[in-house]
Design an enzyme around this catalytic site. Sequence first.
Site, short mmCIF file in Angstrom:
data_model
loop_
_atom_site.label_atom_id
_atom_site.label_comp_id
_atom_site.label_asym_id
_atom_site.label_seq_id
_atom_site.Cartn_x
_atom_site.Cartn_y
_atom_site.Cartn_z
N ARG A 199 -10.49 1.93 1.82
CA ARG A 199 -9.19 2.43 1.35
C ARG A 199 -9.35 3.09 -0.01
O ARG A 199 -10.24 2.73 -0.79
CB ARG A 199 -8.19 1.27 1.19
N GLN A 258 -7.16 -13.65 0.25
CA GLN A 258 -6.02 -14.09 1.06
C GLN A 258 -6.11 -15.59 1.33
O GLN A 258 -5.08 -16.27 1.41
CB GLN A 258 -5.95 -13.31 2.38
N HIS A 289 7.21 0.07 7.21
CA HIS A 289 7.66 0.76 8.41
C HIS A 289 7.92 -0.28 9.49
O HIS A 289 7.67 -1.48 9.28
CB HIS A 289 6.66 1.83 8.87
N LYS A 305 -9.45 -0.79 9.68
CA LYS A 305 -9.90 0.42 8.99
C LYS A 305 -11.37 0.68 9.28
O LYS A 305 -12.18 -0.23 9.33
CB LYS A 305 -9.69 0.28 7.47
N LYS A 320 5.73 5.24 16.03
CA LYS A 320 5.36 6.59 15.65
C LYS A 320 6.18 7.60 16.46
O LYS A 320 6.40 7.43 17.65
CB LYS A 320 3.86 6.84 15.91
N THR A 321 6.61 8.66 15.80
CA THR A 321 7.29 9.76 16.48
C THR A 321 6.58 11.06 16.10
O THR A 321 5.62 11.05 15.32
CB THR A 321 8.77 9.85 16.04
N HIS A 375 5.72 -3.27 10.47
CA HIS A 375 5.63 -4.48 9.65
C HIS A 375 6.68 -5.53 10.04
O HIS A 375 6.61 -6.67 9.58
CB HIS A 375 5.88 -4.14 8.17
N ASP A 406 -4.12 -9.05 13.92
CA ASP A 406 -5.27 -8.60 13.12
C ASP A 406 -5.51 -9.48 11.90
O ASP A 406 -6.51 -9.30 11.19
CB ASP A 406 -5.06 -7.14 12.68
N LYS A 450 1.52 4.81 20.62
CA LYS A 450 1.64 3.83 19.54
C LYS A 450 3.09 3.54 19.19
O LYS A 450 3.90 4.45 19.02
CB LYS A 450 0.90 4.34 18.30
N THR A 464 0.81 -1.21 0.00
CA THR A 464 0.00 0.00 0.00
C THR A 464 0.85 1.27 0.00
O THR A 464 0.34 2.36 -0.21
CB THR A 464 -0.94 0.02 1.22
#
Length: 418
Positions: free
Chosen positions: A86, A172, A45, A82, A233-234, A48, A193, A230, A40
């Site tokens: 998307r 999938q 990041h 989500k 994340k920064t 993953h 998930d 989270k 996507t």
Amino acid sequence: MNLLEDLHWRGIVYQQTDEEGLKEQLNSGMTSLYCGVDPTADSMHIGHLLPFLTLRRFQNAGHRPIVLVGGATGLIGDPSGKSEERKLQTLDVIGHNVKCLQGQLERIFDFEGKNGAVMVNNYDWAGSMDIVTFLRDYGKHIGINYMLAKDTIASRLETGISFTEFTYTILQAIDFMHLYKNHDCKLQIGGSDQWGNITSGLELIRKTMPEGAKAYGFTIPLVTKADGTKFGKTESGAIWLDPEKTTPYEFYQFWINTADADVVKYLKFFTFLSKEEIEELEATVIEAPHLRKAQKRLAEEMTKLIHGESALEQAQKITEALFSGDIKNLTAEEIKQGFKDVPTYEHKEGDVVLVDLLVAAGIVSSKRQSREDVTNGAVYINGERKQALDYILTAEDRIEDQFTVVRRGKKKYFLIKY
């Protein structure tokens, strides 16, 4: 300690469809297993990483990893996590993203030898499938009630879900069935998930393969931080694996800034260090937390794994230079990494008086303030204090004729670009 025991010790096991059956399967010899990611974006990041590093642990134990990049499923979109649909991406964009992600995954796995990794793209078997084949050969085997019971779908029923995303779990499932049939793949692993998608694959295998077919599912817990914020994340956003999006120095800094409360968990999750070494590092967190030995080792292992030894050395050099103030020995490339987010001023002329430059660059608000700061020794050029009011910046103050680093006070950095 065998593989599954090690995974339990590391806290990596979340759900399994049949733990005893999986033990028997793994003990019977080399087992093929897979994990997938949808393209996507043109980079993964660090969110993953854990499933793929877990897949690598299976390879280290003698099993064969199948690394799937979803060129087909990426065109559809997983409804998992989500609250709305998307935005669909073009085939060209997805194709570009596939190549980028495959390049990043190649750093994690060994593609040589008896249990060398296999890279696959589900567009190769799903991209040319016609709608009648999809409905007759696959859709017929997955009941609507079965799909509605999946959390990823049930959570979207109130806000709405398109038929496109509704059928994602079947696509999938086809992946798992295809890999089972063509690569003897017996296990799918994924994040927590992905449980619904994994079990859909097992259902399709059960209904379409010969009686007695056995396959397994395994999920990994969501990575969390002790303070509730989270992971990954920064303030500046996600921590990407692409060095153009997140520099190796920024990547290194993310891990070295890990809180004491999280560092041992991350060493278990993300590194391949032994139980004994992690326990030694855990002791240092308790006995000498100020030394941050565990954080340094975590940052070293992760930066080396994703970006390589030379990038790690560069990140460490930049870190040491910023700590010591010895900026002048950095290269222009290292300056770009270390000062990526500091205020930058582009100076288009030649030599310039320092007190004038401080005002022009917005480092101080007035010439009076500029003189006071210089006189008081609060201004540093490339790490060296300058106190002469008539000091002129020349080409000698430029690093590779591209940058000058100005520091005001202890921590306020500014970059002059030429």
